[in-house]
Scaffold this motif. Structure first.
Motif: not given
Length: 283
Positions: A80-104
């Motif tokens: 859902c957070a990844a979708s937010y970033l694309f939906h609001h134009g904060l990210w556009s590359n096909e690959l998104l790397r998200l840092q979480t408490r449990n790693g990337i």
């Protein structure tokens, strides 16, 4: 404080950008208030996104449960957070790397629609099996917790426990209607042998490519689905030799395709869709 609510397989998360919550001292208490379905916006949790300072990540995401606890990982919440970033134009590359408490975690955008729906292939990490890594307290350390006799509510259940972003306890059943799985889920979540509490997944195997599940999520309760719980259900089904490594998981919220790859990565393909955007006016 502006937010957008998304849902993935019926699991709903309220997503904020971190700077919107800069004045909030108690994020756990805030999560409890806004996730309340009668007095708040209602949700299975909140996701907070911010730019990451790590060289191998693009954004970082924190997940808070409705009881105020912070989750180590949420497959649906981070999607859902990844979708937010694309939906609001904060990210556009096909690959998104998200840092979480449990790693990337790596999210590959496969499709997007004009109505705010996003389909991702998500690499959610590798399972952990040792009793100390779950954590699960036993008389002696165990390399794997399979068919462990756990005493719960006056009966003994055979459980398989593992770590998949969070502690997970899996119970195989023949029929969901013949057991009080909600009562057992609440008891197992808070069982003293799980010092950090645990997610609880009840699994009915249809065949080697299909399972059904019912979920009692740590800090949430009954949920329509859970990405990390579904991944744990797949891994538990494989190590118990009940299923192959590519499985369709049938949850109340939908059918979730998951593969436990030979490189040990667990990969979930799923969507998240916009529900609505709003502004939180309460303190």
């Amino acid at each position: 404080m502006r937010f957008t609510k998304f849902q993935g397989f019926g699991n709903d998360y309220i997503v904020f950008e971190a700077d919107q919550l800069a004045g909030v001292d108690d994020l756990g208490g805030f999560a409890s208030r806004i996730c309340n379905r009668h007095y708040g916006a209602g949700g299975d949790g909140i996701a907070i996104a911010a730019r990451s300072n790590a060289k191998d990540a693009d954004f970082q995401v924190r997940i808070f449960n409705p009881d105020g606890s912070e989750a180590g990982m949420s497959g649906n919440g981070t999607r859902c957070a990844a979708s937010y970033l694309f939906h609001h134009g904060l990210w556009s590359n096909e690959l998104l790397r998200l840092q979480t408490r449990n790693g990337i975690k790596r999210y590959h955008l496969l499709e997007r629609s004009d109505n705010g729906s996003f389909l991702f292939r998500s690499e959610l990490g590798q399972p952990g099996f040792g009793s100390s890594s779950i954590p699960f307290q036993t008389d002696r350390p165990l390399e794997r917790v399979i068919d462990y006799p756990l005493e719960v509510g006056g009966e003994t259940l055979k459980v398989t426990a593992l770590h998949m972003g969070n502690p997970n306890c899996c119970v195989f059943v023949d029929d969901f209607e013949t057991i009080d799985w909600r009562r057992l889920g609440a008891l197992i979540e808070n069982h003293p042998q799980f010092p950090e509490r645990t997610n609880v997944i009840f699994i009915r195997v249809r065949d080697r490519q299909n399972i059904e599940e019912r979920i009692w999520e740590r800090g949430v309760g009954e949920t329509e689905s859970s990405g990390t719980c579904s991944c744990a259900a797949v891994v538990a089904s494989v190590i118990n030799d009940r299923c192959d490594r590519r499985i369709d998981v049938h949850a109340p919220g939908g059918i979730i395709p998951i593969e436990w790859r030979e490189d040990d990565q667990v990969v979930l393909t799923g969507s998240a869709s916009v529900v609505y955007s709003g502004e939180w006016l309460m303190n």
